[in-house]
Design a protein around this motif. Structure first.
Motif, mmCIF file in Angstrom:
data_model
loop_
_atom_site.group_PDB
_atom_site.id
_atom_site.type_symbol
_atom_site.label_atom_id
_atom_site.label_comp_id
_atom_site.label_asym_id
_atom_site.label_seq_id
_atom_site.Cartn_x
_atom_site.Cartn_y
_atom_site.Cartn_z
ATOM 1 N N PRO A 1 4.479 11.488 1.815
ATOM 2 C CA PRO A 1 4.369 10.354 2.724
ATOM 3 C C PRO A 1 5.454 10.395 3.808
ATOM 4 C CG PRO A 1 5.272 9.665 0.613
ATOM 5 C CD PRO A 1 4.951 11.118 0.482
ATOM 6 N N ALA A 2 5.284 9.516 4.800
ATOM 7 C CA ALA A 2 6.270 9.457 5.887
ATOM 8 C C ALA A 2 7.461 8.616 5.430
ATOM 9 C CB ALA A 2 5.613 8.832 7.116
ATOM 10 N N TRP A 3 8.589 9.271 5.252
ATOM 11 C CA TRP A 3 9.759 8.556 4.736
ATOM 12 C C TRP A 3 10.533 7.907 5.874
ATOM 13 C CZ3 TRP A 3 10.039 7.754 -0.275
ATOM 14 C CH2 TRP A 3 9.392 8.647 -1.136
ATOM 15 N N ARG A 4 11.040 6.726 5.588
ATOM 16 C CA ARG A 4 11.861 6.001 6.544
ATOM 17 C C ARG A 4 13.249 5.805 5.933
ATOM 18 N NH1 ARG A 4 8.127 2.068 6.589
ATOM 19 N NH2 ARG A 4 6.534 2.740 8.041
ATOM 20 N N ARG B 1 0.843 -1.202 0.000
ATOM 21 C CA ARG B 1 0.000 0.000 0.000
ATOM 22 C C ARG B 1 0.875 1.246 0.000
ATOM 23 N NH1 ARG B 1 -2.783 -3.093 -1.250
ATOM 24 N NH2 ARG B 1 -4.774 -3.890 -0.525
ATOM 25 N N ASP C 1 -1.601 -6.403 -4.492
ATOM 26 C CA ASP C 1 -1.679 -7.572 -3.633
ATOM 27 C C ASP C 1 -1.152 -8.765 -4.403
ATOM 28 O OD1 ASP C 1 -2.907 -6.274 -1.552
ATOM 29 O OD2 ASP C 1 -4.937 -6.672 -2.289
ATOM 30 N N GLU D 1 -7.066 2.371 -4.235
ATOM 31 C CA GLU D 1 -7.150 3.459 -3.271
ATOM 32 C C GLU D 1 -6.727 4.771 -3.925
ATOM 33 O OE1 GLU D 1 -5.538 0.829 0.030
ATOM 34 O OE2 GLU D 1 -6.519 0.208 -1.813
ATOM 35 N N ASP E 1 4.945 -5.625 8.785
ATOM 36 C CA ASP E 1 5.175 -4.602 7.774
ATOM 37 C C ASP E 1 6.649 -4.641 7.398
ATOM 38 O OD1 ASP E 1 5.409 -2.471 6.137
ATOM 39 O OD2 ASP E 1 4.673 -0.974 7.554
ATOM 40 N N SER F 1 6.606 3.757 -1.650
ATOM 41 C CA SER F 1 7.449 4.661 -2.419
ATOM 42 C C SER F 1 8.883 4.488 -1.941
ATOM 43 C CB SER F 1 7.033 6.118 -2.206
ATOM 44 O OG SER F 1 5.700 6.309 -2.603
ATOM 45 N N HIS G 1 0.599 0.254 -5.236
ATOM 46 C CA HIS G 1 -0.439 -0.513 -4.543
ATOM 47 C C HIS G 1 -0.630 -1.824 -5.283
ATOM 48 C CE1 HIS G 1 -2.258 2.787 -2.085
ATOM 49 N NE2 HIS G 1 -1.683 3.527 -3.014
ATOM 50 N N LEU H 1 8.425 -2.894 5.568
ATOM 51 C CA LEU H 1 9.160 -1.629 5.491
ATOM 52 C C LEU H 1 9.523 -1.100 6.869
ATOM 53 C CD1 LEU H 1 7.228 0.146 2.632
ATOM 54 C CD2 LEU H 1 9.346 -1.132 2.530
ATOM 55 N N ALA H 2 8.774 -1.542 7.902
ATOM 56 C CA ALA H 2 9.065 -1.049 9.240
ATOM 57 C C ALA H 2 9.974 -2.004 10.005
ATOM 58 C CB ALA H 2 7.762 -0.838 10.010
ATOM 59 N N THR I 1 -6.765 -3.057 -6.240
ATOM 60 C CA THR I 1 -6.133 -1.990 -5.478
ATOM 61 C C THR I 1 -6.395 -0.674 -6.184
ATOM 62 O OG1 THR I 1 -4.166 -2.324 -6.747
ATOM 63 C CG2 THR I 1 -4.306 -3.486 -4.668
ATOM 64 N N TYR J 1 17.177 4.004 5.870
ATOM 65 C CA TYR J 1 17.766 2.707 6.159
ATOM 66 C C TYR J 1 19.251 2.844 6.400
ATOM 67 C CZ TYR J 1 13.325 1.041 4.767
ATOM 68 O OH TYR J 1 11.987 0.842 4.730
ATOM 69 N N ALA K 1 12.182 4.915 2.262
ATOM 70 C CA ALA K 1 10.962 4.282 1.776
ATOM 71 C C ALA K 1 9.784 4.787 2.571
ATOM 72 C CB ALA K 1 11.065 2.763 1.886
ATOM 73 N N ALA K 2 8.612 4.714 1.974
ATOM 74 C CA ALA K 2 7.395 5.107 2.663
ATOM 75 C C ALA K 2 6.303 4.122 2.279
ATOM 76 C CB ALA K 2 6.992 6.529 2.271
ATOM 77 N N GLY K 3 5.227 4.117 3.055
ATOM 78 C CA GLY K 3 4.114 3.225 2.764
ATOM 79 C C GLY K 3 4.220 1.942 3.559
#
Lengths: 321, 295, 222
Positions: free
Chosen positions: B11-14, A11, A34, B4, A78, A14, A32, A80-81, B2, B16, A68-70
């Motif tokens: 967006p919230a960037w993370r 979902r 599945d 949406e 998750d 990015s 996005h 990405l987390a 999909t 690494y 990364a995001a999403g």
């Protein structure tokens, strides 16, 4: 639209790279999709469109200058987390089996296929004891149709097809719910491509595994996929049933259509121009400068609706209500 | 399906690998600071500070570290901090000169052997094997023993015993490059053997060779110290780090640790700093890391 | 004519990978060489491009027998044949910008003054935009790099082109664009083409005739 529960659910994924001098490169934007158990999704697009970056993001193998995001949910996790420890201990091999681009380079050259399989069995499964590990390794080889008589060979003694099966056997050991194949057919002959692809397909057909294939080879995608996601300049521009895409009524996004028409057994004509720089994407539709259907509307970003992100999709007569 | 709505907000960037990157950055910064400090001290202290490192003051001999003599004094009452800086100057000069000479010889031999192949390759590699079969400290001692003690015999001795590994590295690199399709493309484009060597092969091996050269500087300094410690290297009046340690042997037995410790640290710290820098550099020239975009 | 007669070639010890292969290309003709991967067709392409000395057999280039390979081949013979390889990443010196990469053959043959003119003509022909020309290989995609490799092969205006699996790594659109660029060059200059590949559909569509690897090596024994 699919009743099956998704194995992988992505979902708003990015990925961007921060380059020296403050440049930002949007490699993947707002993806996005599945992948359901028993299903094969093929992610297609040209080299540099961001599809391998997407694969790296799922495996947590992004370089240090990436952000990364999403979300990418695999079961309760998750991806990405997740931290590196979780990725290394529970994701790679156990939740995602990776089928590599060049199996010959993926296998350790100095050890036999059997010893590599046994090592992977001990590392990824609870099987203990020499005899048990041995038979588990043989079972894994059998699942990938790797002949038992070749187990004691070294990778360089294997043909391309057998090396591919050995790498697949390794990917299957952890019984991961998601198989990720990154350009599994690059540089293979047509026969071998068909063979490899059919074997991959079998692993999805068992019904409890999802298969995500990343490829630029449209023929391979046609042969293996249930659904096709077309990526252009970092975005998924079309996500559709493979049958509708390759047969009638055909792709609806002008880029997908152009890609198919470039095949040697179709028009064999290239799409004019070149893809835009991922570091300098236009505000509107990224394909508009190359698109013959582009109008003023295309200066705005097309929203994805009904599996397509285009202001002027092809609407075949037989689809019209 | 999909479908949406597309996220429009940022967006919230993370990120690494941030922790890995920051520890590496700290290590590199500390190494740069140390190397810069040493180089500055060595370059600036002698012309700016009008103190005589040879000034003997027997009334203040073997004083432990204090505010007026941070490193203490030696058995002739000379200030050890000043002696260490002068010693570093000599050792660094010997180290850099020897490392450069060794790298030039090694790169030339390795590149010629790799690029020409055949008889030239076999002949040169036998020479390398012959040199490697003798323990290099022994060979170094033999070489310095043929000359009057001085800076250049030490440089020559260290250089002649240390070009072998560079030659092997460069040859291996050239051999692997020679089989690349881009060399084929150059040949097909009409390039001469010389042009391929100068335009394509040499630039490819130079970063490796330069890395080897940098890593060899501390190594050469250790050899200078070893030779001087054995009394075969630099003349005893020159304050090299090896000579300082050698001269401090007597006082160490008497319980005065500082004349040994501080020159010793002056060898160890630059070694670690240069190794830290070389590690970061090696990562930079690693081609896999170059393509951070994975296009 | 580009004639390969009874070529046997390999790499040192062990069995040769090419045995008694014979192939002739008429001037301006395009021939597809079809074979499975690992069969030795790339080695034969290297022999034809004067990049690999065969153990036996003769190569004749426009009537002149070839007496030396690689650096020993006269420059006029070597540069009469342009080559494009399968993997653009490995075929490019990673230190050169795309401009220099394409101009390198002109520099190597002492024709520096023609560089601006040739680049201005070739870059659009292979579909490279000016902003790409200042980049290094790791800053462009495989497809863009292969376009540069094709431009480099064409820069000396060769009478023969050898494309060894040129499109195997590329997406359909880039592949079609590169083939179109090759065909445009051939239409303008009348150059001959040897296209090596494993995709029959592609070679049949691209070339005047397609030769199977098996027939190539069997012909001699008939």
């Amino acid at each position: 639209m699919t009743a099956r529960t998704p194995v992988l659910s992505v979902r708003g994924l990015s990925v961007r790279f921060l380059m020296p001098g403050g440049r930002r490169i949007a490699a993947v934007t707002d993806a996005h999709f599945d992948v359901a158990a028993g299903e094969c999704l093929a992610l297609i697009g040209e080299s540099g469109c961001g599809k391998s970056v997407l694969a790296s993001a799922l495996l947590g193998l992004l370089p240090a200058n990436a952000q990364a995001a999403g979300q990418a949910r695999l079961g309760d996790l998750d991806l990405l987390a997740a931290d590196e420890r979780t990725l290394a201990r529970t994701v790679r091999g156990r939740l995602i089996g990776l089928i590599p681009q060049s199996p010959a380079a993926h296998l350790t050259p100095v050890r036999t296929v059997r010893s590599q399989l046994e090592e992977t069995v001990s590392a990824l499964t609870g099987v203990r004891g020499r005899a048990a590990v041995r038979s588990a390794a043989e079972a894994a080889a059998e699942r990938a149709a790797f002949p038992a008589g070749h187990l004691d060979r070294h990778p360089h003694e294997l043909s391309g097809g057998l090396a591919q099966r050995a790498a697949t056997a390794l990917a299957l050991v952890g019984d991961a719910p998601l198989l990720l194949a990154d350009e599994p057919t690059t540089g293979l002959d047509r026969d071998l491509v068909d063979h490899t692809v059919d074997e991959l397909r079998r692993h999805a057909d068992t019904g409890h595994r999802g298969l995500l294939v990343i490829t630029h080879d449209l023929a391979a995608a046609e042969r293996i996929a249930d659904r096709v996601a077309v990526m252009y300049a970092g975005r998924i521009v079309e996500l559709v049933e493979a049958k509708a895409f390759f047969d009638a009524p055909g792709p609806r996004h002008p880029y997908s259509r152009g890609l198919l028409q470039a095949l040697p057994h179709r028009a064999f004509t290239p799409i004019p121009g070149m893809p835009p720089e991922l570091g300098n994407l236009p505000d509107g539709c990224a394909f508009a400068p190359r698109c013959e259907r582009a109008t003023h509307a295309c200066t705005a970003l097309p929203q994805q609706a009904d599996g397509i992100a285009c202001h002027h999709p092809h609407v075949p007569e037989d689809l019209r209500a | 399906m999909t479908c949406e709505p597309t996220a429009t907000a940022d967006p919230a960037w993370r990120s690494y690998g941030a922790s890995r990157r920051s520890t590496r950055a700290v290590r590199v910064r500390v190494s740069v600071a140390l190397v810069a400090a040493i180089v500055l001290a060595v370059l600036l202290v002698p012309p700016l500070v009008h103190l005589d490192q040879q000034a003997v003051d027997l009334s203040s001999k073997l004083l432990p570290p204090s505010w007026s003599h941070p490193f203490g004094t030696d058995d002739l009452g000379r200030d050890l901090l000043l002696r260490c800086v002068y010693g570093m100057r000599v050792s660094l000069l010997v180290g850099v000169a020897a490392a450069l000479t060794a790298t030039v010889i090694g790169t030339a031999v390795g590149a010629i052997a790799g690029a020409l192949g055949g008889w030239a390759d076999r002949g040169l590699m036998r020479v390398v094997d012959t040199f490697s079969s003798v323990p290099h400290l022994l060979l170094g001692i033999f070489l310095v023993a043929m000359f009057r003690p001085g800076v250049w015999p030490v440089v020559v001795s260290v250089a002649l015993t240390h070009w072998l590994s560079t030659a092997r590295i460069v040859r291996a690199e050239v051999l692997s490059l020679r089989a690349r399709p881009y060399i084929d493309a150059a040949v097909s484009g009409g390039a001469s053997r010389w042009r391929v060597a100068v335009r394509h092969l040499l630039p490819a091996v130079l970063p490796q060779a330069a890395l080897a050269a940098v890593l060899m500087v501390p190594h050469a300094m250790w050899h200078e110290s070893a030779l001087s410690f054995l009394g075969l290297g630099l003349p005893t009046h020159m304050a090299s780090l090896g000579n300082l340690i050698q001269g401090a042997r007597g006082s160490l037995l008497a319980g005065q640790w500082w004349p040994t410790l501080f020159p010793g640290l002056f060898i160890v710290i630059p070694t670690l700093a240069i190794a830290g820098l070389a590690g970061a550099w090696r990562e930079r020239i690693n081609p896999r890391r170059r393509s951070e975009l994975m296009l | 004519m580009l004639e390969l007669h009874d070529i046997t070639a390999g790499y040192g010890r062990g069995a040769p990978v090419v045995r008694n292969a014979t192939l002739a290309l008429a001037p301006g003709e395009s021939v597809g060489l079809l074979g499975p991967s690992g069969c030795g067709k790339s080695t034969l392409a290297r022999v034809a491009a004067l990049l690999h000395r065969p153990e036996a057999g003769t190569v004749t280039l426009d009537g002149d027998p070839v007496r030396g390979w690689r650096y020993r081949a006269p420059r006029t013979q070597r540069t009469a044949i342009g080559v494009v390889f399968q993997q653009p990443r490995l075929s490019c010196d990673p230190r050169l910008r795309l401009t220099d990469l394409i101009a390198e053959p002109l520099r190597a043959t002492g024709r520096r003054d023609e560089i601006p003119e040739c680049l201005a003509e070739l870059a659009p022909a292979v579909g490279l935009t000016p902003d790409l020309m200042d980049r290094r290989p790791h800053e462009v995609s495989d497809g863009q790099l292969q376009r540069a490799c094709l431009a480099r092969a064409l820069v000396l205006r060769p009478r023969w082109l050898i494309c060894d699996e040129m499109t195997a790594m590329l997406d359909a659109s880039t592949a079609a664009a590169l083939v179109a660029a090759v065909e445009e060059y051939r239409a303008a200059t009348g150059a001959g083409l040897l296209a090596v590949g494993h995709d029959q559909v592609l070679l049949d569509r691209w070339c005047d005739r397609t030769v199977h690897w098996k027939k190539l090596t069997a012909a001699v024994h008939e």
